[in-house]
Design an enzyme around this catalytic site. Structure first.
Site, PDB file in Angstrom:
ATOM      1  N   ARG A  40       0.891  -1.190  -0.111  1.00 19.81           N
ATOM      2  CA  ARG A  40      -0.068  -0.060   0.083  1.00 19.81           C
ATOM      3  C   ARG A  40       1.015   1.310  -0.015  1.00 19.81           C
ATOM      4  O   ARG A  40       0.247   2.395   0.071  1.00 19.81           O
ATOM      5  CB  ARG A  40      -0.866   0.090   1.204  1.00 19.81           C
ATOM      6  CG  ARG A  40      -2.306  -0.543   1.085  1.00 19.81           C
ATOM      7  CD  ARG A  40      -2.476  -1.915   1.069  1.00 19.81           C
ATOM      8  NE  ARG A  40      -3.780  -2.310   0.737  1.00 19.81           N
ATOM      9  CZ  ARG A  40      -4.267  -3.545   0.755  1.00 19.81           C
ATOM     10  NH1 ARG A  40      -3.556  -4.505   1.263  1.00 19.81           N
ATOM     11  NH2 ARG A  40      -5.382  -3.803   0.533  1.00 19.81           N
ATOM     12  N   LYS A  49      15.557  -7.530   3.050  1.00 17.80           N
ATOM     13  CA  LYS A  49      15.848  -6.382   3.817  1.00 17.80           C
ATOM     14  C   LYS A  49      17.379  -6.651   4.410  1.00 17.80           C
ATOM     15  O   LYS A  49      18.144  -5.594   4.542  1.00 17.80           O
ATOM     16  CB  LYS A  49      14.916  -6.323   5.211  1.00 17.80           C
ATOM     17  CG  LYS A  49      13.770  -5.778   4.840  1.00 17.80           C
ATOM     18  CD  LYS A  49      12.911  -5.774   6.157  1.00 17.80           C
ATOM     19  CE  LYS A  49      11.478  -5.438   5.796  1.00 17.80           C
ATOM     20  NZ  LYS A  49      10.669  -5.264   6.970  1.00 17.80           N
ATOM     21  N   ASN A  78      15.018  -0.850   5.780  1.00 16.15           N
ATOM     22  CA  ASN A  78      13.883  -1.164   4.807  1.00 16.15           C
ATOM     23  C   ASN A  78      13.889   0.385   4.041  1.00 16.15           C
ATOM     24  O   ASN A  78      12.817   0.524   3.477  1.00 16.15           O
ATOM     25  CB  ASN A  78      12.741  -1.275   5.599  1.00 16.15           C
ATOM     26  CG  ASN A  78      12.234  -0.175   6.615  1.00 16.15           C
ATOM     27  OD1 ASN A  78      12.889   0.920   6.780  1.00 16.15           O
ATOM     28  ND2 ASN A  78      10.990  -0.419   7.013  1.00 16.15           N
ATOM     29  N   ASP A 137      10.704   0.900  10.660  1.00 15.70           N
ATOM     30  CA  ASP A 137       9.634   0.320  11.381  1.00 15.70           C
ATOM     31  C   ASP A 137       9.630   0.623  12.490  1.00 15.70           C
ATOM     32  O   ASP A 137       8.668   0.755  13.342  1.00 15.70           O
ATOM     33  CB  ASP A 137       9.836  -1.351  11.138  1.00 15.70           C
ATOM     34  CG  ASP A 137       9.314  -1.783   9.816  1.00 15.70           C
ATOM     35  OD1 ASP A 137       8.448  -1.313   9.186  1.00 15.70           O
ATOM     36  OD2 ASP A 137       9.721  -2.814   9.417  1.00 15.70           O
ATOM     37  N   GLY A 162       6.035 -13.282  19.113  1.00 20.14           N
ATOM     38  CA  GLY A 162       6.853 -13.400  17.857  1.00 20.14           C
ATOM     39  C   GLY A 162       8.162 -12.762  18.137  1.00 20.14           C
ATOM     40  O   GLY A 162       8.545 -12.023  19.223  1.00 20.14           O
ATOM     41  N   ALA A 194       9.287  -7.653  12.781  1.00 21.83           N
ATOM     42  CA  ALA A 194       8.617  -6.716  13.351  1.00 21.83           C
ATOM     43  C   ALA A 194       8.981  -6.716  14.801  1.00 21.83           C
ATOM     44  O   ALA A 194       8.829  -5.694  15.274  1.00 21.83           O
ATOM     45  CB  ALA A 194       7.108  -7.060  13.117  1.00 21.83           C
ATOM     46  N   ASN A 227       7.702 -16.887  21.801  1.00 20.38           N
ATOM     47  CA  ASN A 227       7.996 -17.216  20.243  1.00 20.38           C
ATOM     48  C   ASN A 227       7.976 -18.922  20.188  1.00 20.38           C
ATOM     49  O   ASN A 227       8.311 -19.719  21.185  1.00 20.38           O
ATOM     50  CB  ASN A 227       9.084 -16.911  19.728  1.00 20.38           C
ATOM     51  CG  ASN A 227       9.358 -16.811  18.453  1.00 20.38           C
ATOM     52  OD1 ASN A 227       8.303 -16.564  17.594  1.00 20.38           O
ATOM     53  ND2 ASN A 227      10.517 -17.167  17.645  1.00 20.38           N
ATOM     54  N   ARG A 228       7.588 -19.420  19.246  1.00 18.04           N
ATOM     55  CA  ARG A 228       7.287 -20.797  18.877  1.00 18.04           C
ATOM     56  C   ARG A 228       8.770 -21.382  18.828  1.00 18.04           C
ATOM     57  O   ARG A 228       8.948 -22.489  19.420  1.00 18.04           O
ATOM     58  CB  ARG A 228       6.544 -20.994  17.443  1.00 18.04           C
ATOM     59  CG  ARG A 228       6.521 -22.341  16.861  1.00 18.04           C
ATOM     60  CD  ARG A 228       6.002 -22.324  15.355  1.00 18.04           C
ATOM     61  NE  ARG A 228       6.656 -21.601  14.572  1.00 18.04           N
ATOM     62  CZ  ARG A 228       6.202 -21.558  13.436  1.00 18.04           C
ATOM     63  NH1 ARG A 228       5.253 -22.151  12.871  1.00 18.04           N
ATOM     64  NH2 ARG A 228       6.989 -20.810  12.386  1.00 18.04           N
ATOM     65  N   LEU A 286      11.937 -21.227  20.429  1.00 22.40           N
ATOM     66  CA  LEU A 286      12.536 -20.389  21.572  1.00 22.40           C
ATOM     67  C   LEU A 286      13.850 -19.855  21.348  1.00 22.40           C
ATOM     68  O   LEU A 286      14.211 -18.631  21.884  1.00 22.40           O
ATOM     69  CB  LEU A 286      12.742 -21.516  22.780  1.00 22.40           C
ATOM     70  CG  LEU A 286      12.843 -20.746  24.243  1.00 22.40           C
ATOM     71  CD1 LEU A 286      11.923 -19.648  24.468  1.00 22.40           C
ATOM     72  CD2 LEU A 286      12.858 -21.823  25.054  1.00 22.40           C
TER      73      LEU A 286
HETATM   74  P1  NAP Z   1       8.877 -12.798  10.294  1.00 18.01           P
HETATM   75  O1  NAP Z   1      10.198 -12.018  10.602  1.00 18.01           O
HETATM   76  O2  NAP Z   1       8.906 -13.930   9.275  1.00 18.01           O
HETATM   77  O3  NAP Z   1       8.618 -13.380  11.453  1.00 18.01           O
HETATM   78  C1  NAP Z   1       7.435 -14.307  12.066  1.00 18.01           C
HETATM   79  C2  NAP Z   1       7.136 -14.492  13.385  1.00 18.01           C
HETATM   80  O4  NAP Z   1       5.896 -15.192  13.505  1.00 18.01           O
HETATM   81  C3  NAP Z   1       8.244 -15.505  13.929  1.00 18.01           C
HETATM   82  O5  NAP Z   1       8.550 -15.242  15.334  1.00 18.01           O
HETATM   83  C4  NAP Z   1       7.539 -16.842  13.791  1.00 18.01           C
HETATM   84  O6  NAP Z   1       8.074 -17.744  14.647  1.00 18.01           O
HETATM   85  C5  NAP Z   1       6.152 -16.432  13.998  1.00 18.01           C
HETATM   86  N1  NAP Z   1       5.273 -17.478  13.675  1.00 18.01           N
HETATM   87  C6  NAP Z   1       4.728 -17.484  11.969  1.00 18.01           C
HETATM   88  N2  NAP Z   1       3.835 -18.395  11.847  1.00 18.01           N
HETATM   89  C7  NAP Z   1       3.795 -19.005  13.164  1.00 18.01           C
HETATM   90  C8  NAP Z   1       2.712 -19.991  13.657  1.00 18.01           C
HETATM   91  N3  NAP Z   1       2.113 -20.864  12.719  1.00 18.01           N
HETATM   92  N4  NAP Z   1       2.792 -20.183  14.924  1.00 18.01           N
HETATM   93  C9  NAP Z   1       3.369 -19.571  15.689  1.00 18.01           C
HETATM   94  N5  NAP Z   1       4.391 -18.476  15.527  1.00 18.01           N
HETATM   95  C10 NAP Z   1       4.539 -18.186  14.001  1.00 18.01           C
HETATM   96  O7  NAP Z   1       7.710 -11.763   9.920  1.00 18.01           O
HETATM   97  P2  NAP Z   1       7.663 -10.069  10.321  1.00 18.01           P
HETATM   98  O8  NAP Z   1       8.240  -9.537   9.340  1.00 18.01           O
HETATM   99  O9  NAP Z   1       8.137  -9.884  11.834  1.00 18.01           O
HETATM  100  O10 NAP Z   1       6.445  -9.861  10.033  1.00 18.01           O
HETATM  101  C11 NAP Z   1       5.350 -10.332  11.101  1.00 18.01           C
HETATM  102  C12 NAP Z   1       3.782  -9.604  10.866  1.00 18.01           C
HETATM  103  O11 NAP Z   1       3.898  -8.332  11.073  1.00 18.01           O
HETATM  104  C13 NAP Z   1       3.555  -9.600   9.340  1.00 18.01           C
HETATM  105  O12 NAP Z   1       1.987  -9.916   9.340  1.00 18.01           O
HETATM  106  C14 NAP Z   1       3.640  -8.422   8.763  1.00 18.01           C
HETATM  107  O13 NAP Z   1       2.918  -8.232   7.748  1.00 18.01           O
HETATM  108  C15 NAP Z   1       3.505  -7.622   9.941  1.00 18.01           C
HETATM  109  N6  NAP Z   1       4.175  -6.423   9.597  1.00 18.01           N
HETATM  110  C16 NAP Z   1       3.450  -5.058   9.893  1.00 18.01           C
HETATM  111  C17 NAP Z   1       4.167  -3.871   9.774  1.00 18.01           C
HETATM  112  C18 NAP Z   1       3.225  -2.624   9.553  1.00 18.01           C
HETATM  113  O14 NAP Z   1       3.893  -1.579   9.375  1.00 18.01           O
HETATM  114  N7  NAP Z   1       2.211  -2.580  10.275  1.00 18.01           N
HETATM  115  C19 NAP Z   1       5.287  -4.076   9.650  1.00 18.01           C
HETATM  116  C20 NAP Z   1       6.077  -5.168   9.480  1.00 18.01           C
HETATM  117  C21 NAP Z   1       5.571  -6.160   9.566  1.00 18.01           C
HETATM  118  P3  NAP Z   1       9.186 -18.876  14.408  1.00 18.01           P
HETATM  119  O15 NAP Z   1      10.325 -18.231  14.803  1.00 18.01           O
HETATM  120  O16 NAP Z   1       8.869 -20.202  15.276  1.00 18.01           O
HETATM  121  O17 NAP Z   1       9.087 -19.235  12.871  1.00 18.01           O
END
Ligand code: NAP
Length: 270
Positions: free
Chosen positions: A9, A59, A80, A95, A121, A125, A144-145, A147
């Protein structure tokens, strides 16, 4: 710049500001494969750009390929935002600012004395969130899943790492709960959490913005908690890059937020 990137977006935000401020520029999406990314950013200026944002999966490559980085990107290990200064490619992380500015705006007074935050998590983020919260002197519990990933962040930022089974014990002592996983996002699994042990004064924040109201936020609202959604984080982080590339003073207007909300509602499957 990302892969995929079509869902972003960000063009709506930046092109709105360019029009508002009467600046002759454009913000466009570039879908770049990993092997295309570094050559592209090394020739940003020749490609006609003054800078840009970087999203998954580039990134870390951006982090490694800039001449210098700001303190926030150094701390979280991800760039980013890219911009050119005296012909040099510089990198930052917006962020971090977006995360905390959104919380300050939407839940003023959240940072009560002795404030404790609970982050779900330990990905990108969560890194931005824990860094900013620790900067503000907040005690942080990370769940976190995987650890060891949470433990690595906890050691780096002076926080506390736990598995998901610790939630019933952690919720009663938390003043802010933040979902930094993709659980609850449109098309992903729901986030299974019972907010019953949470005190009524606690703030609940979801960084997801598709849908605008996640299951977590709906549950929190029903229980009378103050809630913060992820769209504000996206909006709050955008001004950082805009000012670097185009200057001016871009404003987060109600009209801009309404435009994004309408687009998200129209494109999110029911
Ligand atoms: P990421 O780096 O891939 O990290 C994902 C996290 O979620 C990890 O800690 C992962 O755990 C956990 N996770 C994923 N699937 C899971 C499941 N099925 N059960 C339990 N834990 C699970 O992702 P990210 O970049 O941090 O993004 C996370 C979210 O934030 C996304 O939805 C993204 O769109 C959002 N976000 C929003 C903004 C904003 O501006 N609003 C900015 C950045 C991100 P493991 O370590 O165990 O894999």
């Amino acid at each position: 710049m990302g892969h995929p990137v079509a869902h972003s977006r960000s063009p709506m935000i930046h092109n709105y500001w360019l029009k508002q401020l009467g600046i002759a520029g454009v913000y466009e999406l570039k879908d770049l494969q990993p092997d295309e990314f570094v050559p592209f950013i090394k020739n940003l200026s020749d490609n006609g750009y003054v800078g840009g944002n970087v999203t998954l999966p580039h990134k870390e490559a951006a982090f490694r390929n800039v001449a210098a980085r700001d303190a926030a990107s150094e701390a979280v290990g991800a760039v980013n935002t890219l911009w050119l200064e005296n012909g040099k490619l510089l990198g930052g992380n917006s962020d971090t600012h977006g995360f905390i500015a959104n919380l300050d705006e939407r839940a003023p007074g959240w940072d009560v004395k002795g404030c404790r935050a609970l982050i779900l998590g330990a990905g990108g983020a969560a890194r931005a969130a824990v860094y900013m919260l620790r900067q503000r002197g907040v005690e942080v519990d990370l769940v976190n899943r995987t650890l060891p990933r949470a433990q690595e962040l906890a050691t780096r930022f002076g926080a506390h790492a736990h598995g998901w089974d610790a939630l019933p014990r952690l919720l009663p002592r938390s003043d802010v709960v933040i979902n930094c996983t993709p659980l609850g996002m449109a098309g992903k699994e729901p986030l299974q959490i019972d907010l019953t042990p949470l005190k009524r004064s606690a703030v609940v924040y979801d960084v997801i913005y598709v849908p605008l109201e996640t299951g977590l936020l709906a549950q929190a609202k029903k229980r009378g908690h103050r809630t913060v959604d992820g769209l504000g984080m996206l909006l709050q982080q955008a001004g950082f890059g805009f000012r670097k590339w185009f200057g001016g003073n871009p404003q987060l207007t109600a009209e801009l937020r309404a435009m994004l909300e309408a687009d998200i509602v129209a494109k999110t499957p029911k």
